[in-house]
Design a protein around this motif. Structure first.
Motif, PDB file in Angstrom:
ATOM      1  N   THR A 186     110.553   9.283 112.042  1.00  0.00           N
ATOM      2  CA  THR A 186     109.117   9.222 111.773  1.00  0.00           C
ATOM      3  C   THR A 186     108.814   9.902 110.439  1.00  0.00           C
ATOM      4  O   THR A 186     109.601  10.703 109.940  1.00  0.00           O
ATOM      5  N   LEU A 187     107.658   9.569 109.898  1.00  0.00           N
ATOM      6  CA  LEU A 187     107.235  10.124 108.613  1.00  0.00           C
ATOM      7  C   LEU A 187     106.058  11.061 108.789  1.00  0.00           C
ATOM      8  O   LEU A 187     105.141  10.783 109.555  1.00  0.00           O
ATOM      9  N   THR A 188     106.086  12.159 108.064  1.00  0.00           N
ATOM     10  CA  THR A 188     104.968  13.080 108.003  1.00  0.00           C
ATOM     11  C   THR A 188     104.474  13.107 106.561  1.00  0.00           C
ATOM     12  O   THR A 188     105.262  13.310 105.634  1.00  0.00           O
ATOM     13  N   GLU A 189     103.177  12.899 106.397  1.00  0.00           N
ATOM     14  CA  GLU A 189     102.625  12.912 105.050  1.00  0.00           C
ATOM     15  C   GLU A 189     102.480  14.351 104.572  1.00  0.00           C
ATOM     16  O   GLU A 189     101.833  15.172 105.214  1.00  0.00           O
ATOM     17  N   LEU A 190     103.097  14.665 103.431  1.00  0.00           N
ATOM     18  CA  LEU A 190     103.009  16.005 102.850  1.00  0.00           C
ATOM     19  C   LEU A 190     101.995  16.069 101.715  1.00  0.00           C
ATOM     20  O   LEU A 190     101.491  17.135 101.392  1.00  0.00           O
ATOM     21  N   TYR A 191     101.748  14.926 101.097  1.00  0.00           N
ATOM     22  CA  TYR A 191     100.828  14.874  99.965  1.00  0.00           C
ATOM     23  C   TYR A 191     100.042  13.587 100.085  1.00  0.00           C
ATOM     24  O   TYR A 191     100.613  12.496 100.040  1.00  0.00           O
ATOM     25  N   ARG A 192      98.748  13.730 100.286  1.00  0.00           N
ATOM     26  CA  ARG A 192      97.879  12.571 100.502  1.00  0.00           C
ATOM     27  C   ARG A 192      97.944  11.617  99.306  1.00  0.00           C
ATOM     28  O   ARG A 192      98.034  12.049  98.175  1.00  0.00           O
ATOM     29  N   ALA A 193      97.880  10.347  99.590  1.00  0.00           N
ATOM     30  CA  ALA A 193      97.948   9.330  98.544  1.00  0.00           C
ATOM     31  C   ALA A 193      96.928   9.626  97.443  1.00  0.00           C
ATOM     32  O   ALA A 193      95.773   9.938  97.706  1.00  0.00           O
ATOM     33  N   SER A 194      97.409   9.582  96.224  1.00  0.00           N
ATOM     34  CA  SER A 194      96.561   9.811  95.060  1.00  0.00           C
ATOM     35  C   SER A 194      97.017   8.862  93.964  1.00  0.00           C
ATOM     36  O   SER A 194      98.010   8.168  94.105  1.00  0.00           O
ATOM     37  N   GLY A 195      96.324   8.864  92.886  1.00  0.00           N
ATOM     38  CA  GLY A 195      96.748   8.014  91.781  1.00  0.00           C
ATOM     39  C   GLY A 195      95.669   7.875  90.751  1.00  0.00           C
ATOM     40  O   GLY A 195      94.740   8.664  90.677  1.00  0.00           O
ATOM     41  N   GLY A 196      95.824   6.862  89.963  1.00  0.00           N
ATOM     42  CA  GLY A 196      94.865   6.633  88.904  1.00  0.00           C
ATOM     43  C   GLY A 196      95.120   5.294  88.239  1.00  0.00           C
ATOM     44  O   GLY A 196      96.024   4.559  88.613  1.00  0.00           O
ATOM     45  N   PRO A 197      94.338   5.017  87.235  1.00  0.00           N
ATOM     46  CA  PRO A 197      94.434   3.723  86.552  1.00  0.00           C
ATOM     47  C   PRO A 197      95.590   3.681  85.560  1.00  0.00           C
ATOM     48  O   PRO A 197      95.389   3.677  84.354  1.00  0.00           O
ATOM     49  N   TYR A 198      96.806   3.697  86.089  1.00  0.00           N
ATOM     50  CA  TYR A 198      97.979   3.764  85.219  1.00  0.00           C
ATOM     51  C   TYR A 198      98.917   2.587  85.412  1.00  0.00           C
ATOM     52  O   TYR A 198     100.005   2.593  84.858  1.00  0.00           O
ATOM     53  N   GLY A 199      98.572   1.625  86.198  1.00  0.00           N
ATOM     54  CA  GLY A 199      99.503   0.558  86.556  1.00  0.00           C
ATOM     55  C   GLY A 199      99.792  -0.423  85.443  1.00  0.00           C
ATOM     56  O   GLY A 199      99.329  -0.291  84.298  1.00  0.00           O
ATOM     57  N   GLY A 200     100.563  -1.427  85.782  1.00  0.00           N
ATOM     58  CA  GLY A 200     101.038  -2.411  84.823  1.00  0.00           C
ATOM     59  C   GLY A 200      99.954  -3.204  84.130  1.00  0.00           C
ATOM     60  O   GLY A 200     100.166  -3.695  83.010  1.00  0.00           O
ATOM     61  N   ILE A 201      98.773  -3.328  84.729  1.00  0.00           N
ATOM     62  CA  ILE A 201      97.734  -4.093  84.040  1.00  0.00           C
ATOM     63  C   ILE A 201      97.269  -3.378  82.783  1.00  0.00           C
ATOM     64  O   ILE A 201      96.719  -4.009  81.881  1.00  0.00           O
TER      65      ILE A 201
END
Length: 189
Positions: A22-37
């Motif tokens: 099983t997986l335990t989340e240690l760091y909540r999903a985050s991000g920003g406008p950095y993708g390939g587009i």
């Protein structure tokens, strides 16, 4: 240039694999406008530099199929950009854009811009230097790597980085991650 592209975030989270799988989340999903587009947007800015502001919007209005063909061709090419490539990239120019300026006018625009010595034209083809292609990734990759570094400072016991999604298919992204995070196992399914 209108906002054609949607999405494009780079999303990050940290999970721990528990006994039993099983997986335990240690760091909540985050991000920003950095993708390939954002790499795509840098590419399209190049066209605006050569053919004038609004030229991409004009292309979309006059020939959306040609615009989509151009961006799909770039999508394939950007996956082949890597650190060691020293040969140029060739892109087919759309009829709409190519007809806007003479070859002399195009070269004049190139020579008076940041594109100097990085772009040339042969009939209906645009030749791009490997350095220019890599430059399209610069801001996006710097932001992605910086964000991952911040996460790794916050979570100490990480030993593996999993790269997934379209942007992870880029050879340059993979190489930069493998170089910058050499002490981690980098998994690219």
């Amino acid at each position: 240039m209108g906002d054609f592209f949607k999405g494009g975030t780079a999303d990050f989270s940290v999970h721990e694999v528990e006994d039993g799988g099983t997986l335990t989340e240690l760091y909540r999903a985050s991000g920003g406008p950095y993708g390939g587009i954002y790499v795509d947007k840098e590419y399209l800015k190049m066209y605006e530099t050569i053919f004038g502001e609004g030229s991409i919007d004009q292309l979309k209005t006059e020939d959306m199929i040609e615009f989509l063909t151009m961006t799909r061709e770039f999508e394939v090419k950007k996956r082949t950009v890597n650190e060691s490539r020293d040969s140029n990239f060739i892109a087919r120019l759309s009829i709409v854009l190519n007809g806007k300026l003479t070859n002399e006018e195009k070269m004049e625009k190139v020579q008076s811009s940041y594109l100097k010595d990085q772009v040339s034209f042969i009939r209906d083809k645009l030749t791009l230097s490997p350095g220019l292609m890599k430059s399209f990734f610069k801001n996006s990759l710097e932001n992605v790597i910086s964000h991952v570094e911040q996460i790794l400072k916050a979570i100490q016991d990480v030993d593996m980085i999993l790269l997934v999604g379209g942007y992870a298919e880029s050879q340059l992204v993979q190489e930069r991650f493998q170089k910058k995070f050499a002490s981690y196992s980098i998994i690219i399914p």
